[in-house]
Design an enzyme around this catalytic site. Structure first.
Site: not given
Length: 321
Positions: A284, A152, A234, A263, A282
């Site tokens: 990114g 994507g 994920r 998390e 997390h």
């Protein structure tokens, strides 16, 4: 007066930036901020609009049972798990995302993971803490093969970066088609045939029932023992028990992991103990200009909502029924 709830478990200065910018643009909207489950549960019954991350909803175990006035949820990420899978989400609620803004930050995070693993940067940091002078040959990205699972916006930003390092780039996707900067594109059904060729496997596929634990023991067994896993997708895409076993048995060389099934990652989780694993929290897409990337979509969609023009909203993932 319309009421907007911003639910973010981020540093307060980040959260207040969202409120400040939106308040300036929409002075007639009352904006509440919540950073905890308790605060969110108190504010949700009065909210017409909600801005949040699906992952934060999941982390807080927050349901929408009390959100009786809610008509629109704007996710601050691309992934909608934690929002659209809520049993109490009314059919009358429109859900929009920030699809399209993560190309630069998440592709850079993937590159950082590959570079750090190939040069064993974590070991240098551990040695620095001990004032120990250690040396070893770095693994090059040059002429290595990277497989990108899920094509994507992010993958299309990552591929040219990999090519700039002289890498061979293969895509694995459910919608097979030729793409620039990819040396080959393969279907999901070809994943196991492609795995033995890869030095790096980068996960970018969205999480869904179809992708739950798709990276399992069979996938790890098919990878090279010198290969690395990079997960910026994920946590639920990976079977963590199988990954721990693969790392323990040196079925793969290591991993850079930004996302996890639960998390924050529990303190007693075995992933913390592997020197060949890089754990980030997390991060990114979380970057210094994230709010600048987000605001054009937030402003446009808020104007559409307030004007009753929901059909012109950007990134509608779930239209009101």
């Amino acid at each position: 007066m319309p009421r907007l709830l911003i639910l973010l478990t981020l540093p307060p200065d980040v959260t207040t930036q969202y409120r400040a910018r939106l308040s300036k643009l929409f002075p007639d909207v009352t904006i509440d901020i919540a950073a905890s489950r308790e605060a969110a549960e108190a504010a949700l019954p009065n909210a017409d609009m909600l801005i949040t991350f699906g992952q934060m909803m999941k982390n807080l175990k927050l349901g929408l049972e009390g959100a009786k006035n809610l008509k629109w949820v704007q996710a601050l990420g691309t992934g909608l798990d934690g929002i659209t899978d809520q049993p109490a989400l009314s059919p009358s609620v429109t859900v929009t995302s920030l699809h399209g803004v993560h190309g630069a930050p998440v592709s850079e995070a993937a590159m950082a993971g590959m570079l750090a693993l190939s040069r064993d940067i974590p070991q240098f940091v551990r040695n620095q803490d001990k004032q120990h002078w250690g040396r070893w040959p770095a693994k090059l990205l040059h002429e290595k093969t990277v497989g990108i699972l899920g094509i994507g916006v992010i993958a299309e930003a990552l591929a040219p970066k990999c090519k700039a390092f002289g890498m061979n780039v293969l895509g694995i996707t459910s919608a097979k088609r030729p793409l620039p900067n990819f040396d080959g594109v393969h279907g999901i059904d070809e994943l196991h045939a492609v795995l033995p060729r890869l030095d790096y496997l980068v996960l970018l596929t969205p999480y869904s029932a179809a992708t739950h634990h798709m990276i399992d023991a069979k996938v790890f067994a098919a990878m090279k023992p010198t290969a690395f896993l990079i997960n910026v997708a994920r946590g639920g895409v990976v079977d963590e028990e199988a990954m721990v076993a693969a790392l323990r048995d040196k079925t793969i060389a290591g991993a850079a992991l930004d996302v996890f099934e639960h998390e924050p990652l529990p303190k007693d989780h075995p992933l913390w103990s592997f020197p060949s694993v890089i754990i980030t929290t997390h991060q990114g897409g979380f970057c210094d200009v994230y709010i600048d990337l987000a605001m054009p979509i937030l402003e446009h969609n808020t104007r559409c909502f307030l004007g009753g023009d929901l059909g012109k909203m950007m990134n509608v993932a779930r239209a009101a029924g």
